[in-house]
Scaffold this active site. Structure first.
Site: not given
Ligand code: G3P
Length: 214
Positions: A83
């Site tokens: 990533k």
């Molecule tokens: O895969 C990306 C994710 O982990 C981000 O999620 O909920 O931290 O915006 P969030």
């Protein structure tokens, strides 16, 4: 649409693997930081468990060090997908990863041109962060639809990985638009099959059977 789980927690991954619909895993530094032990070993254990694509993110912010980290991460398992942040330096690292045959997941995507560029360069996955856009008052599905439309105009191999999903409706909308993958936090994965009428209906069927047949 494939389902990935968005966690670095082995117990959660085991739990959802049992459902039989788990295709892969995404992690990020925030998620990995919650887990104890060695990061490299954690990614190796996740790969062993899932036997599918496992995203592991670089921590460097300049292209040279990102690429060095990417090469190191890629030695952990053939399942590792590196990533990279969708920054200028991330794009430079992406080009080198593509040349080296390292699979990539371009993360922190918030507008369609970022997605167009990483697809042109040969990224394996593009990760639009949908929930974070909704958080600031945008309609994240406009972004997802724009990326789908653009990709459908060309022969890109990049898969659209809907990320930062916060609730089951995000998953429904992402599937309707045609995201290739949805990565689900455990709390969302848990709710994919729930409907109160399913539970009530089953209770009634069993009660009727018991009443009539003892
Ligand atoms: O895969 C990306 C994710 O982990 C981000 O999620 O909920 O931290 O915006 P969030």
């Amino acid at each position: 649409m494939k389902f990935f789980i968005d966690t670095a927690n082995l117990e959660e991954i085991k739990r959802f693997k049992q459902l039989g619909v788990l295709d892969g895993v995404t992690t990020n530094p925030s998620l990995a930081a919650r887990e104890a032990g060695d990061f490299r070993q954690l990614i190796a254990d996740i790969c062993e468990l899932v036997q599918g694509p496992v995203s592991a993110e670089v921590l460097a912010t300049d292209a040279d060090r990102m690429f060095a980290e990417a090469r190191e991460l890629a030695t952990i398992s053939p399942h590792v997908v590196v990533k990279l942040p969708t920054t200028r330096e991330g794009i430079r690292a992406l080009a080198r990863c593509v040349d080296a045959g390292i699979r990539t997941n371009m993360t922190l995507v918030f507008q369609p041109l970022q997605a167009l560029i990483v697809a042109r360069m040969g990224a394996t996955y593009v990760s639009p962060f949908l929930g974070r856009l909704d958080d600031i008052g945008h309609d994240s599905m406009d972004l997802l639809q724009a990326i789908r439309d653009i990709y459908d105009n060309y022969d890109f191999m990049t898969e659209i990985l809907a990320a930062s999903l916060r609730h089951p409706l995000h998953v429904v909308e992402a599937a309707r638009i045609g995201a290739d993958v949805a990565t689900l936090p455990p709390a969302v994965f848990d709710r994919l099959l729930d409907h109160p009428l399913t539970d009530i209906g089953l209770q009634r069927f069993l009660a009727d059977w018991k009443k009539a047949r003892g």
